[in-house]
Enzyme design. Structure first.
Site, PDB file in Angstrom:
ATOM      1  N   ASN A   1      16.741   9.304   2.972  1.00 29.55           N
ATOM      2  CA  ASN A   1      17.735   9.506   4.025  1.00 29.55           C
ATOM      3  C   ASN A   1      19.054   9.941   3.398  1.00 29.55           C
ATOM      4  OD1 ASN A   1      19.131   9.528   6.414  1.00 29.55           O
ATOM      5  ND2 ASN A   1      18.768   7.380   6.926  1.00 29.55           N
TER       6      ASN A   1
ATOM      7  N   ASP B   1       0.859  -1.185   0.000  1.00 27.05           N
ATOM      8  CA  ASP B   1       0.000   0.000   0.000  1.00 27.05           C
ATOM      9  C   ASP B   1       0.904   1.247   0.000  1.00 27.05           C
ATOM     10  OD1 ASP B   1      -1.705   2.075   0.572  1.00 27.05           O
ATOM     11  OD2 ASP B   1      -2.579   1.159   2.377  1.00 27.05           O
TER      12      ASP B   1
ATOM     13  N   THR C   1      13.665   3.603   2.794  1.00 29.33           N
ATOM     14  CA  THR C   1      14.196   4.817   3.445  1.00 29.33           C
ATOM     15  C   THR C   1      15.590   5.168   2.929  1.00 29.33           C
ATOM     16  OG1 THR C   1      15.288   3.726   5.327  1.00 29.33           O
ATOM     17  CG2 THR C   1      12.936   4.201   5.568  1.00 29.33           C
TER      18      THR C   1
ATOM     19  N   GLU D   1      29.381   8.688   6.310  1.00 28.09           N
ATOM     20  CA  GLU D   1      29.489   7.280   6.698  1.00 28.09           C
ATOM     21  C   GLU D   1      29.472   6.409   5.437  1.00 28.09           C
ATOM     22  OE1 GLU D   1      25.906   5.576   8.625  1.00 28.09           O
ATOM     23  OE2 GLU D   1      25.185   7.637   8.669  1.00 28.09           O
TER      24      GLU D   1
ATOM     25  N   LYS E   1       7.961  11.331  15.391  1.00 24.26           N
ATOM     26  CA  LYS E   1       8.084  10.552  16.631  1.00 24.26           C
ATOM     27  C   LYS E   1       8.925  11.321  17.648  1.00 24.26           C
ATOM     28  CE  LYS E   1       8.161   5.975  14.322  1.00 24.26           C
ATOM     29  NZ  LYS E   1       7.064   5.171  14.835  1.00 24.26           N
TER      30      LYS E   1
ATOM     31  N   HIS F   1      17.155  15.029  13.255  1.00 22.65           N
ATOM     32  CA  HIS F   1      17.694  14.128  12.235  1.00 22.65           C
ATOM     33  C   HIS F   1      16.516  13.354  11.631  1.00 22.65           C
ATOM     34  CE1 HIS F   1      19.759  11.080  10.132  1.00 22.65           C
ATOM     35  NE2 HIS F   1      19.524  10.123  11.004  1.00 22.65           N
TER      36      HIS F   1
ATOM     37  N   CYS G   1      25.174   9.012  11.382  1.00 20.82           N
ATOM     38  CA  CYS G   1      24.547  10.243  10.876  1.00 20.82           C
ATOM     39  C   CYS G   1      24.898  11.474  11.709  1.00 20.82           C
ATOM     40  CB  CYS G   1      23.034  10.073  10.831  1.00 20.82           C
ATOM     41  SG  CYS G   1      22.529   8.656   9.843  1.00 20.82           S
TER      42      CYS G   1
ATOM     43  N   SER H   1      23.542   6.647  14.818  1.00 23.88           N
ATOM     44  CA  SER H   1      23.461   5.314  15.428  1.00 23.88           C
ATOM     45  C   SER H   1      24.817   4.923  15.983  1.00 23.88           C
ATOM     46  CB  SER H   1      23.030   4.289  14.378  1.00 23.88           C
ATOM     47  OG  SER H   1      21.693   4.521  14.022  1.00 23.88           O
TER      48      SER H   1
ATOM     49  N   SER I   1      16.885   0.880  16.514  1.00 25.64           N
ATOM     50  CA  SER I   1      17.399   2.193  16.098  1.00 25.64           C
ATOM     51  C   SER I   1      16.411   3.298  16.466  1.00 25.64           C
ATOM     52  CB  SER I   1      17.730   2.211  14.605  1.00 25.64           C
ATOM     53  OG  SER I   1      16.561   2.203  13.820  1.00 25.64           O
TER      54      SER I   1
END
Ligand code: COA
Length: 404
Positions: A294, A30, A153, A80, A243, A234, A112, A326, A202
């Protein structure tokens, strides 16, 4: 002591794009899973003759053209997606841009987060020698395994920033909140071209780092939530910023607007001040990243570009920036937008660059993803990208770059 911070900023991305609508159709998913569930619409993909060096040079070139090289004595590339275990990617950027030989050039790494370490190092150098300027470039290609949860992502981008005394854009304030913890939430072993990630871990490690960095900022005597006008996070995918916003609202007990939107038009028309949750720029700061995907180290600073380009006049306003890498490191820093900052120069160029990307069919995207250039054989890359800088191939195990 004079103010120190970001004097100029530019964003660059790749030749190709994958549209998540096409991706969803090919995968029988979806499309709302990506649009609403992750807050992503597209992701940038490098052509075979692009990499972090070509994006870094493309991002920095207009700054060097506008601002010259006087006093420029340091170039730091944060990434990275390093192209070599020893030689800094910045060496090629240094040559491509014709930068002075009387400079130091170095690469920084911590997932990151490292662009923020580079920015703070630059602020330190300029604090000691205010007549010097530092070029910081964050550049990354986010790559996950095909058919893994991280795949939608992915993305790629570079943000170049010139750090100076008396900056014209954002004065970085001295206090920041820090948090480090050894966590295996995301990493890329030396023999792998894709990241290994524990997605759920993560997300919690990111939020734990936000708690730690915010708490430290408060303990250091930094600004309270109501003294910060806009907040950037970030953005590994823009839903992560939502979030984080909800998490910070929980930490501070202040209701913060957590809407993310699909287009600049949707972010306009906020209600009158004082009504409803506080608008801290979540909607305006996530617009570019929805389309870039990302960009790892560059992602937070692509968010800064998006905010400056789409929000109201932010002159004199304080911005909070939460940087996460991370592994893990979190830093919550703040800055003040300088009155008279350039507001309208970049948005057209960035939007045109995003619109100009050439969409990949799913077949071509998967073939490109699977193709790995062996560094052990001489190789000439096909001429695909149309930008000013290209990765021309490998000769004698060394990478070759060209400027058009
Ligand atoms: N319509 C709307 N939303 C949908 C949906 C649909 N049809 N189907 C799923 N969703 C929502 C889920 O409810 C979930 O929302 P939530 O996060 O608010 O709970 C979201 O989409 C993600 O779906 P989910 O199935 O939970 O996770 P996933 O398997 O897609 O994986 C990541 C998500 C982030 C773990 C994965 O993309 C990943 O590993 N990314 C790389 C690591 C990373 O970026 N980490 C971030 C911290 S650095």
């Amino acid at each position: 002591m004079s103010a120190i911070g970001i004097d100029d900023i530019e964003l660059a991305t790749t030749h190709h794009v994958v549209r998540l609508e096409d991706f969803a159709e090919a995968n029988g998913t979806d499309p709302d899973k990506f649009r609403l569930g992750l807050g992503q619409d597209e992701f940038s993909v490098p052509a075979p003759d692009e990499d972090i060096v070509t994006m870094a040079a493309a991002a920095a070139a207009p700054i060097v053209e506008r601002c010259g090289t006087e006093g420029l004595r340091t170039l730091i590339v944060a990434t990275e997606s390093g192209t070599d275990q020893s030689k800094a990617a910045g060496m090629a950027v240094h040559r491509l841009l014709g930068l002075p030989s009387r400079m130091r050039v170095v690469e920084m790494k911590e997932a990151c987060y490292s662009a923020t370490a580079a920015l703070q190092a630059a602020v330190g150098i300029v604090t000691r020698s205010p007549d010097q300027r530092v070029l910081v470039i964050a550049a990354d290609v986010a790559r996950y395994e095909l058919d893994s949860p991280g795949e939608p992502t992915q993305g790629a981008g570079a943000v170049a920033m010139l750090v100076t005394a008396e900056p014209r854009l954002l004065e970085i304030e001295p206090l920041s909140g820090l948090n480090s913890a050894d966590v295996d939430d995301f990493w890329r072993p030396n023999d792998s071209t894709t990241a290994i990630v524990d997605g759920a871990l993560s997300v919690t490690a990111y939020l734990d780092a936000l708690t730690g960095a915010w708490t430290d900022l408060q303990e250091q005597g930094g600004p309270a939530i109501d003294e910060i006008d806009r907040i950037l996070y970030h953005q590994p995918f823009t839903k992560m910023a939502k979030k984080a916003q909800l998490h910070l609202a929980g930490l501070t007990g202040v209701e913060l607007d957590d809407r993310i939107v699909a287009s600049p038009a949707d972010s306009a028309g906020e209600g009158p001040a004082g009504e409803g949750p506080r608008d801290t720029g979540l909607a305006t700061s996530t617009l570019y990243n929805r389309r870039l995907g990302n960009s790892y180290t560059a992602s937070l600073y692509a968010g800064l570009c998006s905010l400056l380009d789409h929000d109201e006049d932010l002159a004199g306003k304080r911005i909070g920036l939460f940087s996460y890498g991370s592994g893990s490191v979190g830093e919550f820093l703040t800055g003040r937008v300088v009155p008279g900052y350039e507001r309208h120069g970049r948005v057209q160029a960035v939007t045109e660059a995003l619109d100009a990307r050439v969409p990949l069919s799913m077949t071509d995207y998967r073939a490109l993803h699977a193709a790995e250039l062996p560094s052990s054989e001489d190789h000439t890359t096909p001429r695909v990208s149309t930008g000013e800088f290209r990765f021309a191939g490998i000769r004698g195990r060394a990478r070759l770059y060209e400027r058009a």
